[in-house]
Design an enzyme around this catalytic site. Structure first.
Site, PDB file in Angstrom:
ATOM      1  N   ASN A 136     -34.562  47.914  21.885  1.00 13.60           N
ATOM      2  CA  ASN A 136     -33.965  48.015  20.549  1.00 13.60           C
ATOM      3  C   ASN A 136     -32.680  47.209  20.433  1.00 13.60           C
ATOM      4  OD1 ASN A 136     -35.869  49.413  19.129  1.00 13.60           O
ATOM      5  ND2 ASN A 136     -35.062  51.429  19.719  1.00 13.60           N
ATOM      6  N   GLU A 168     -38.946  52.785  29.274  1.00  9.37           N
ATOM      7  CA  GLU A 168     -37.576  52.499  29.708  1.00  9.37           C
ATOM      8  C   GLU A 168     -37.057  53.755  30.425  1.00  9.37           C
ATOM      9  OE1 GLU A 168     -35.986  49.386  26.265  1.00  9.37           O
ATOM     10  OE2 GLU A 168     -35.599  51.513  25.991  1.00  9.37           O
TER      11      GLU A 168
END
Ligand code: NAI
Length: 511
Positions: free
Chosen positions: A195, A157
């Protein structure tokens, strides 16, 4: 101005722990000179020695050549102090997950590396914007979030804070790709992409456990049947309930206590009791034994029916019809088909076996004015493999005969029916609808693109499909139905519908 980074550019890595060692390995394997430093004396050299051993093991297995390993190791130089990172063109930080420590480190690094060097943080939960606060050049700080184990996990990411220069993010994106990774851009928001979007995978199962709707074994089986490699209970046991609870709590707090992310009392109790999962020997399951296998259920053959009609127009109804045709062939007849109905499922004389649209079996029973009703979970793949586990629930008004006939019919279709309490959206539909909803919100808020969300969930946490891929095989209206049913049943903020989904559904309705 675009920034190009090549193999000859030196990469500095700060923190020689699990992640730092992995990042150093990947950078060195891609051909960069790597400088590795750690606050603990000797830690960088130890990490290099350990890496040498694990790479030698791969040589023994024939996966790498001795020459390649020697070249990789020769490119990694442990250095004793941060000052040793002066030649680095990029520095990736993988130290403790504490804002003050990371801020302090980058402020020091600014005085060491060249003004054009890029500073990257591997933080998994701290705001990139906050880490950059206090830097002389906050625009050169970017998140470079790898996944564990770094050499195996493809996702990175690339996280932009409020002040991150887009050229800096682009350079780290390209660098990650050159290292054999699949980078995705993300805006720095709590949980970044993975997440954040993954929260409902745990939360919905914990909510079902809290209301005693099913056991961990049943919930794990139902979600593994969707294609998840691990069920949520065994996965939480593996991650550790302390870690999983801490991530949920940090996303909850960082979102100003948005009830959508409220942590679970079930998990809190496990943490308080030291039932942390695999590492403590006990979580939802006992270790080393692990997941307890469900007993193989034997279902009687369905009773002879006078009239069977498959309802529904889509591919799932087609698959039900095909499976029923096969099941009934030995008796020399087949099902009728009705496409002009609002339900997907099977009418068997005066009983109904319907796929969930969010309504409970009790609600279906009321709406259809029929006692013998059962709902089954959404088939995320219209053609499930034989023996695929599937949750079902029977209306409280159902006859004793229907209570055994409903699973008998599902078994006759080649499925492995698992009884759960009569809850809206059962297990798979509810969980996948919430994953889609969370991803839709992330896109709505400019955190990432739909493609990035799909890639992130497949590569960061091995999901069998991305949320927008699931949506493509379902429909915005269908997902909204399930969420509405959940919201009506539970109330509160958890099941509020993403504006993105509403707009997408409205846009389709206009076409
Ligand atoms: P770790 O505890 O294995 O390694 C951290 C290393 O940093 C230790 O060797 C420690 O001595 C060193 N260190 C601590 N403070 C330092 C400082 N001020 N200067 C230099 N070295 C220092 O931790 P791990 O798991 O490698 O995590 C590192 C970072 O990566 C954290 O920010 C974590 O949130 C993040 N992360 C961790 C993942 C995981 O699964 N472990 C996944 C993705 C990100």
């Amino acid at each position: 101005m675009s920034i190009t980074l090549g193999k000859s550019d030196t990469v500095g890595v700060v923190g020689a722990g699990i992640m730092g060692a992995g990042i150093a390995q990947v950078a060195a394997q891609a051909g960069h000179p790597v400088l590795l430093v750690d606050a603990r004396d000797g830690a960088a050299a130890e990490a290099k020695a350990k890496l040498g051993k694990s790479l030698d093991a791969l040589v023994a297995k024939g996966r790498l050549t001795a020459e390649a390993v020697a070249a990789t190791l020769a490119r990694i130089t442990p250095v004793a102090t941060l000052a040793g990172l002066a030649p680095a063109r990029v520095v990736v930080e993988a130290i403790v997950e504490k804002l003050d420590a990371k801020r302090g480190l980058f402020q020091q690094l600014e005085g060491i590396v060249a003004p054009e060097a890029i500073l990257a943080t591997n933080t998994s939960s701290i705001s990139v914007t906050a880490i950059a606060n206090g830097l002389k050049q906050p625009q050169r700080l970017v998140g470079m979030h790898f996944f564990n184990p770094v050499p195996l996990m493809k996702l990175v990411e690339v996280v932009s804070g409020l002040q991150t220069d887009s050229d800096v993010a682009a350079a780290i994106f390209d660098l990650s790709a050159a290292w054999g990774k699949v980078p995705v851009h993300a805006r720095s928001t709590p949980g970044f992409i993975v997440n954040r979007i993954a929260r409902p995978y745990y939360a919905e199962t914990l909510a079902l456990l809290q209301e005693r709707a099913a056991t961990p074994e049943v919930l794990d089986a139902c979600l593994k049947a969707v294609g998840f490699r691990m069920g949520p209970c065994e996965l939480m046991d593996l991650i550790g309930h302390d870690t999983n609870f801490a991530v949920t709590t940090s996303v909850y707090e960082a979102n100003f206590y948005d009830k959508r992310y409220v942590p679970s009392l079930v998990q809190r109790e496990m943490v308080d009791g030291g039932l942390l999962g695999r590492k403590s020997g006990q979580g939802f399951y006992r270790y080393p034994e692990g997941v307890t296998q469900l007993p193989v259920a034997v279902h009687e053959a369905p009773a002879t029916a006078r009239e069977i009609t498959v309802h529904g127009a889509g591919p799932i109804a087609d698959a039900l019809e095909a499976a029923l045709t096969t099941a009934l062939a030995p008796q020399g007849w087949g099902p009728e088909r009705r496409r002009d109905t609002s339900l997907t499922g099977i009418a068997i004389d005066g009983a109904r076996l319907v796929m969930t649209d969010g309504r409970t079996a009790a609600e279906w029973s009321q709406d259809l004015q029929m006692a013998d009703v059962a709902v089954f979970d959404r088939l995320m793949s219209p053609t499930p493999a034989p023996g695929t586990a599937l949750a079902y629930a029977v209306s409280p008004r159902a006859s004793a005969a229907w209570r055994t006939q409903a699973p008998a019919w599902l078994a006759a279709l080649g499925l492995a029916p698992l009884a759960v309490a009569d809850t809206p959206g059962l297990v798979a539909a509810r969980t996948v609808a919430m994953l889609i909803n969370e991803a839709a919100d992330a896109v709505q808020q400019g955190v990432c693109s739909p493609d990035a969300a799909d890639a992130a969930m497949k590569l960061g946490v091995n999901y069998p499909a991305g949320p927008f891929e699931w949506l493509a095989g379902w429909s915005e209206a269908g997902v909204i139905e399930v969420l509405k049913a959940l919201d009506a049943h539970y109330r509160g903020e958890r099941y509020r519908i993403s504006p993105w989904l509403r707009q997408a559904a409205a846009a389709k309705a206009l076409r």
